[in-house]
Design a protein around this motif. Structure first.
Motif, PDB file in Angstrom:
ATOM      1  N   ARG A 253       8.975  16.592 -23.413  1.00 55.45           N
ATOM      2  CA  ARG A 253       8.816  16.412 -21.975  1.00 55.45           C
ATOM      3  C   ARG A 253       9.076  17.711 -21.208  1.00 55.45           C
ATOM      4  NH1 ARG A 253      12.821  12.157 -19.408  1.00 55.45           N
ATOM      5  NH2 ARG A 253      14.254  13.861 -19.895  1.00 55.45           N
ATOM      6  N   VAL A 254       8.314  17.904 -20.131  1.00 57.99           N
ATOM      7  CA  VAL A 254       8.582  19.012 -19.211  1.00 57.99           C
ATOM      8  C   VAL A 254       9.707  18.569 -18.293  1.00 57.99           C
ATOM      9  CG1 VAL A 254       7.640  20.486 -17.394  1.00 57.99           C
ATOM     10  CG2 VAL A 254       6.183  19.768 -19.307  1.00 57.99           C
ATOM     11  N   ASP A 255      10.858  19.236 -18.390  1.00 56.36           N
ATOM     12  CA  ASP A 255      12.023  18.882 -17.589  1.00 56.36           C
ATOM     13  C   ASP A 255      11.980  19.561 -16.225  1.00 56.36           C
ATOM     14  OD1 ASP A 255      13.024  17.338 -19.643  1.00 56.36           O
ATOM     15  OD2 ASP A 255      14.325  18.932 -20.434  1.00 56.36           O
ATOM     16  N   GLU A 256      12.794  19.053 -15.307  1.00 56.54           N
ATOM     17  CA  GLU A 256      12.856  19.641 -13.968  1.00 56.54           C
ATOM     18  C   GLU A 256      13.336  21.083 -14.005  1.00 56.54           C
ATOM     19  OE1 GLU A 256      15.189  17.234 -11.395  1.00 56.54           O
ATOM     20  OE2 GLU A 256      13.796  15.531 -11.413  1.00 56.54           O
ATOM     21  N   ASP A 257      14.135  21.442 -15.007  1.00 57.69           N
ATOM     22  CA  ASP A 257      14.647  22.807 -15.117  1.00 57.69           C
ATOM     23  C   ASP A 257      13.612  23.782 -15.670  1.00 57.69           C
ATOM     24  OD1 ASP A 257      17.074  21.942 -14.145  1.00 57.69           O
ATOM     25  OD2 ASP A 257      17.979  21.672 -16.122  1.00 57.69           O
ATOM     26  N   ASP A 258      12.513  23.273 -16.222  1.00 55.44           N
ATOM     27  CA  ASP A 258      11.465  24.141 -16.748  1.00 55.44           C
ATOM     28  C   ASP A 258      10.592  24.649 -15.607  1.00 55.44           C
ATOM     29  OD1 ASP A 258      12.174  23.695 -19.485  1.00 55.44           O
ATOM     30  OD2 ASP A 258      11.133  21.761 -19.409  1.00 55.44           O
ATOM     31  N   ASP A 259      10.309  25.938 -15.610  1.00 57.63           N
ATOM     32  CA  ASP A 259       9.460  26.504 -14.560  1.00 57.63           C
ATOM     33  C   ASP A 259       8.024  26.018 -14.674  1.00 57.63           C
ATOM     34  OD1 ASP A 259      11.537  27.904 -13.405  1.00 57.63           O
ATOM     35  OD2 ASP A 259      11.146  29.739 -14.558  1.00 57.63           O
ATOM     36  N   ASN A 260       7.581  25.768 -15.901  1.00 54.21           N
ATOM     37  CA  ASN A 260       6.207  25.325 -16.122  1.00 54.21           C
ATOM     38  C   ASN A 260       6.103  24.711 -17.516  1.00 54.21           C
ATOM     39  OD1 ASN A 260       5.926  27.615 -17.965  1.00 54.21           O
ATOM     40  ND2 ASN A 260       5.734  28.863 -16.105  1.00 54.21           N
ATOM     41  N   ALA A 261       4.913  24.238 -17.855  1.00 49.75           N
ATOM     42  CA  ALA A 261       4.718  23.572 -19.148  1.00 49.75           C
ATOM     43  C   ALA A 261       4.878  24.543 -20.311  1.00 49.75           C
ATOM     44  CB  ALA A 261       3.339  22.919 -19.186  1.00 49.75           C
ATOM     45  N   ASN A 262       4.452  25.787 -20.133  1.00 46.25           N
ATOM     46  CA  ASN A 262       4.595  26.772 -21.206  1.00 46.25           C
ATOM     47  C   ASN A 262       6.061  26.990 -21.542  1.00 46.25           C
ATOM     48  OD1 ASN A 262       3.648  28.884 -23.026  1.00 46.25           O
ATOM     49  ND2 ASN A 262       4.516  30.308 -21.534  1.00 46.25           N
ATOM     50  N   GLU A 263       6.888  27.083 -20.510  1.00 47.96           N
ATOM     51  CA  GLU A 263       8.323  27.258 -20.740  1.00 47.96           C
ATOM     52  C   GLU A 263       8.905  26.044 -21.450  1.00 47.96           C
ATOM     53  OE1 GLU A 263      12.014  27.250 -17.780  1.00 47.96           O
ATOM     54  OE2 GLU A 263      10.919  29.166 -17.709  1.00 47.96           O
ATOM     55  N   ALA A 264       8.428  24.861 -21.100  1.00 49.34           N
ATOM     56  CA  ALA A 264       8.911  23.645 -21.759  1.00 49.34           C
ATOM     57  C   ALA A 264       8.551  23.648 -23.242  1.00 49.34           C
ATOM     58  CB  ALA A 264       8.325  22.416 -21.078  1.00 49.34           C
ATOM     59  N   ALA A 265       7.323  24.057 -23.550  1.00 51.85           N
ATOM     60  CA  ALA A 265       6.887  24.100 -24.943  1.00 51.85           C
ATOM     61  C   ALA A 265       7.731  25.092 -25.748  1.00 51.85           C
ATOM     62  CB  ALA A 265       5.411  24.469 -25.016  1.00 51.85           C
ATOM     63  N   LEU A 266       8.025  26.253 -25.164  1.00 53.00           N
ATOM     64  CA  LEU A 266       8.850  27.255 -25.845  1.00 53.00           C
ATOM     65  C   LEU A 266      10.279  26.751 -26.034  1.00 53.00           C
ATOM     66  CD1 LEU A 266       7.614  30.480 -24.026  1.00 53.00           C
ATOM     67  CD2 LEU A 266       7.037  29.735 -26.343  1.00 53.00           C
ATOM     68  N   ARG A 267      10.798  26.067 -25.020  1.00 52.99           N
ATOM     69  CA  ARG A 267      12.153  25.509 -25.137  1.00 52.99           C
ATOM     70  C   ARG A 267      12.222  24.488 -26.262  1.00 52.99           C
ATOM     71  NH1 ARG A 267      13.625  20.919 -23.480  1.00 52.99           N
ATOM     72  NH2 ARG A 267      11.970  20.704 -21.904  1.00 52.99           N
ATOM     73  N   GLU A 268      11.225  23.602 -26.317  1.00 53.01           N
ATOM     74  CA  GLU A 268      11.209  22.584 -27.358  1.00 53.01           C
ATOM     75  C   GLU A 268      11.078  23.204 -28.751  1.00 53.01           C
ATOM     76  OE1 GLU A 268      11.690  19.406 -27.274  1.00 53.01           O
ATOM     77  OE2 GLU A 268      11.619  18.913 -25.141  1.00 53.01           O
ATOM     78  N   LEU A 269      10.281  24.251 -28.861  1.00 50.71           N
ATOM     79  CA  LEU A 269      10.130  24.950 -30.142  1.00 50.71           C
ATOM     80  C   LEU A 269      11.465  25.508 -30.606  1.00 50.71           C
ATOM     81  CD1 LEU A 269       8.115  26.063 -32.318  1.00 50.71           C
ATOM     82  CD2 LEU A 269       7.947  28.122 -30.887  1.00 50.71           C
ATOM     83  N   ASN A 270      12.228  26.043 -29.660  1.00 56.87           N
ATOM     84  CA  ASN A 270      13.542  26.579 -29.987  1.00 56.87           C
ATOM     85  C   ASN A 270      14.524  25.470 -30.346  1.00 56.87           C
ATOM     86  OD1 ASN A 270      16.445  27.470 -28.607  1.00 56.87           O
ATOM     87  ND2 ASN A 270      15.495  29.052 -29.873  1.00 56.87           N
TER      88      ASN A 270
END
Length: 210
Positions: A63-80
């Motif tokens: 999920r793209v969280d409110e703290d994520d600036d955008n979907a790309n950042e969410a995908a990178l966070r989840e990968l980590n």
């Protein structure tokens, strides 16, 4: 309200998804990894303790969280979070597009080339990931998915005022089909949204003019 007022409001309105609820947004990464025999695609096997789709094969994401600036950042966070891969472990990421599921979820898809070439060095989050494995890219280039269909039925709630609706039978007996793709590789079954993304990725690669 006057026509001029409506026009003024619409001129300054930013078009967005219409509806009472903000669409749910999610993001995934299709990870490419270089091996001795060429490019592979990396997959996760979801933990059997997961509430949704336990034990199924997927790409890193969520999920793209409110703290994520955008979907790309969410995908990178989840990968980590899922595999322990940070941005230094990626040579690049590129947006592939997005998919809207029949259940109202917008899934943003990215492709990333990993610098790592060994699955054993990933730091799997046991709460989310049971295992990882790779499939050679050429397998998907050479093999079309098998197509099957899922039947979905419309079933009004008990309190739904069906007697107020014209053509009632259309809303009490109607079914519709969802096309599902299946890839079979060795003892693995890749299907659902993951397979749909794969098919689109392969179509983009094979349709490109180089």
């Amino acid at each position: 309200m006057q026509a001029d007022n409506i026009h003024h409001i619409l001129k300054h309105h930013q078009p967005t998804s219409l509806g009472p609820h903000k669409p749910r947004e999610s993001a995934v990464i299709l990870p490419l990894i270089e091996k001795s025999d060429g490019l592979h695609i990396l997959f996760e096997v979801r933990s059997k303790t997961m509430r949704t789709q336990p034990g199924e094969i997927c790409f890193p994401g969520g999920r793209v969280d409110e703290d994520d600036d955008n979907a790309n950042e969410a995908a990178l966070r989840e990968l980590n979070e899922e595999l322990g891969v940070d941005q230094d472990g990626l040579l690049y990421t590129q947006s592939l597009g997005w998919v809207q599921t029949p259940f109202g979820l917008n899934v943003h898809v990215y492709v990333g080339l990993l610098t790592n070439t060994s699955e054993s060095s990933f730091e799997l989050n046991p709460g989310e990931v049971d295992d990882v494995f790779t499939v050679p890219l050429h397998f998907f280039l050479q093999n079309e998915p098998t197509i099957h269909y899922m039947n979905m039925a419309i079933e009004p709630d008990e309190a739904f005022p069906i007697s107020d609706v014209p053509n009632q039978s259309l809303y009490t007996k109607q079914t519709f089909q969802i096309e599902e793709h299946f890839y079979y590789y060795e003892n693995r079954v890749i299907w659902g949204l993951t397979a749909r993304i794969l098919k689109e990725f392969i179509h983009i690669l094979t349709s490109a003019k180089t």
